[in-house]
Every structure is written in structure tokens, then in C-alpha cells.
Scaffold this active site. Structure first.
Site, mmCIF file in Angstrom:
data_model
loop_
_atom_site.group_PDB
_atom_site.id
_atom_site.type_symbol
_atom_site.label_atom_id
_atom_site.label_comp_id
_atom_site.label_asym_id
_atom_site.label_seq_id
_atom_site.Cartn_x
_atom_site.Cartn_y
_atom_site.Cartn_z
ATOM 1 N N ASP A 14 0.857 -1.186 0.000
ATOM 2 C CA ASP A 14 0.000 0.000 0.000
ATOM 3 C C ASP A 14 0.890 1.233 0.000
ATOM 4 O O ASP A 14 1.604 1.485 0.972
ATOM 5 C CB ASP A 14 -0.916 0.009 1.231
ATOM 6 N N GLU A 98 -1.915 -1.364 -5.828
ATOM 7 C CA GLU A 98 -3.075 -0.694 -6.429
ATOM 8 C C GLU A 98 -2.675 0.102 -7.670
ATOM 9 O O GLU A 98 -1.579 0.649 -7.734
ATOM 10 C CB GLU A 98 -3.716 0.266 -5.420
ATOM 11 N N CYS A 151 -12.387 -4.788 5.871
ATOM 12 C CA CYS A 151 -11.689 -5.372 7.022
ATOM 13 C C CYS A 151 -10.873 -6.576 6.552
ATOM 14 O O CYS A 151 -11.419 -7.499 5.948
ATOM 15 C CB CYS A 151 -12.681 -5.794 8.100
ATOM 16 N N CYS A 154 -12.348 -9.889 8.677
ATOM 17 C CA CYS A 154 -13.657 -10.523 8.442
ATOM 18 C C CYS A 154 -14.283 -10.173 7.093
ATOM 19 O O CYS A 154 -15.287 -10.757 6.707
ATOM 20 C CB CYS A 154 -14.623 -10.166 9.571
ATOM 21 N N CYS A 169 -12.918 -2.088 12.853
ATOM 22 C CA CYS A 169 -14.019 -2.831 12.239
ATOM 23 C C CYS A 169 -15.265 -2.804 13.124
ATOM 24 O O CYS A 169 -15.202 -3.084 14.319
ATOM 25 C CB CYS A 169 -13.602 -4.270 11.964
ATOM 26 N N CYS A 172 -16.117 -7.213 13.597
ATOM 27 C CA CYS A 172 -15.251 -8.097 14.411
ATOM 28 C C CYS A 172 -14.416 -7.330 15.442
ATOM 29 O O CYS A 172 -13.673 -7.925 16.211
ATOM 30 C CB CYS A 172 -14.345 -8.936 13.512
ATOM 31 N N ASP A 179 -3.241 1.703 6.607
ATOM 32 C CA ASP A 179 -2.346 1.272 5.531
ATOM 33 C C ASP A 179 -2.009 -0.213 5.652
ATOM 34 O O ASP A 179 -1.922 -0.928 4.660
ATOM 35 C CB ASP A 179 -1.060 2.105 5.532
#
Length: 197
Positions: A14, A98, A151, A154, A169, A172, A179
Site C-alpha cells: 500500500d 493498487e 476489514c 472478516c 471494524c 469483528c 495502511d
């Protein structure tokens, strides 16, 4: 093609503004923020250049001083980028990153300076040729892939404003640096993608 000396098969990368790159392994490459560090000196020398008579000897001497500062900024950026991209491509067989819309980000005057300082385009360019050199492969996640909003534990997707630096999250209850969370999601994506480039 040479075999990669991979310590980890797949790694999510990232890239960001606060830090140069965060890996799913937990490794963080700092952004030297060269422009910010030398900003005052550059502004002072640029003002002095504007006060010189264009075409005079003093004008050209001052122009050289300004050019040297720009070169220094470029050297600091490139050094950090070279070290990070070499370490990533040398130690991982598959790199997931990305596809960023750098042109779009640069058109935002609030982000342009920070994006330029982060060296996104050069980071990707170096990663591409070094991955060929070391025999690793690159997987590109589309710019619409919600790596930051999802997340990594989960799979729950939730809003994630730029000002929020920690992913908490709602399902969870895991708490993770935004990052790091994004990098882990990119690594997961790489496990399902076979075809690259």
C-alpha cells in the site's frame, strides 16, 4: 528469468503519503518528505531569484542555486524509492499493488504537493523493471478495489475517510493501521489472481 529469493511468496503493498509504502508483512518504508524539509530554503532562494534582473550574471548564479535545491529534493526522493522497490522486488515472488490515478490526484491542488513528494509514478516504474530483473511478478488491483474500506480480518466493508488513520471494524472489532489493513487486503487479492500484467 532469474528465480526470486523470496522470503514471502505474496506481499501486498500500500503506497501512501504519510509513509512511502506499507507491506502486508508489517514492514514500513518511510517517506523522506524531501520537499517539506527543504521547502523554506527553496522558497527563500526562489524569492531571491525573482528579485534578480532576468538575464544578469546574478540571475544565473541564483538560478543555479535554485536548481541545486531541486536536484537535492529529487535525489532524496529517488534514494528512498530505490531502496524500497529493491527490497520489495528482491524478497517477494508476487507483489500486489493498487493502480493509482496519479494524474487525477495531481489535479487536486490540496494533494498535488504531497503526491509529488510521495513519488508514486517513479515507485511503480521502478517496481516494474526491478520485478523483471529479480524474477518476481506484479498484480495490479483496480483503483476501485476497496482495500482501505474492507476489514482484512472478516471482510466487512465500511466507510473510511482520509482523516481516519486507524481501521476499527464495526463487526469483528479488530483495530489496525489503515495502511496495514489495505496491504493485507491486497495480499489476499494476490492469492486469488493468477494472471498478471
Amino acid at each position: 528469468m532469474p528465480k526470486p529469493s523470496a522470503t514471502m511468496t505474496i506481499v501486498g503493498v500500500d503506497v501512501g503519503i504519510k509513509v512511502l509504502a506499507t507491506l502486508s508483512t508489517g514492514v514500513v518504508f518511510d517517506n523522506p518528505k524531501a520537499r517539506d524539509k527543504i521547502k523554506k530554503k527553496l522558497a527563500k532562494q526562489s524569492r531571491q531569484l525573482n528579485n534578480k534582473t532576468r538575464g544578469s550574471k546574478r540571475y544565473f548564479k541564483q538560478k543555479l542555486r535554485v536548481a541545486k535545491i531541486h536536484k537535492r529534493i529529487s535525489d532524496i526522493r529517488c534514494d528512498a524509492t530505490h531502496k524500497a522497490t529493491t527490497a520489495i522486488s528482491k524478497n517477494h515472488a508476487k507483489i500486489v499493488i493498487e493502480s493509482l490515478n496519479v494524474k487525477g490526484m495531481m489535479s487536486n491542488h490540496k494533494l498535488a504537493g504531497a503526491v509529488g513528494d510521495a513519488n508514486f509514478y517513479e515507485f511503480r516504474r521502478q517496481l516494474e523493471y526491478k520485478s523483471q530483473k529479480f524474477g518476481s511478478e506484479i498484480v495490479y488491483a483496480t483503483m476501485f478495489y476497496p482495500s482501505t474500506k474492507t476489514c482484512s480480518n472478516c471482510g466487512h466493508v465500511q466507510p473510511m475517510p482520509l482523516s481516519v488513520r486507524v481501521f476499527d471494524c464495526q463487526i469483528c472489532r479488530i483495530s489496525l493501521d489503515r495502511d496495514q489493513n489495505a496491504a493485507k487486503n491486497l495480499e489476499k487479492l494476490g492469492r486469488f489472481v493468477i494472471k498478471t500484467r
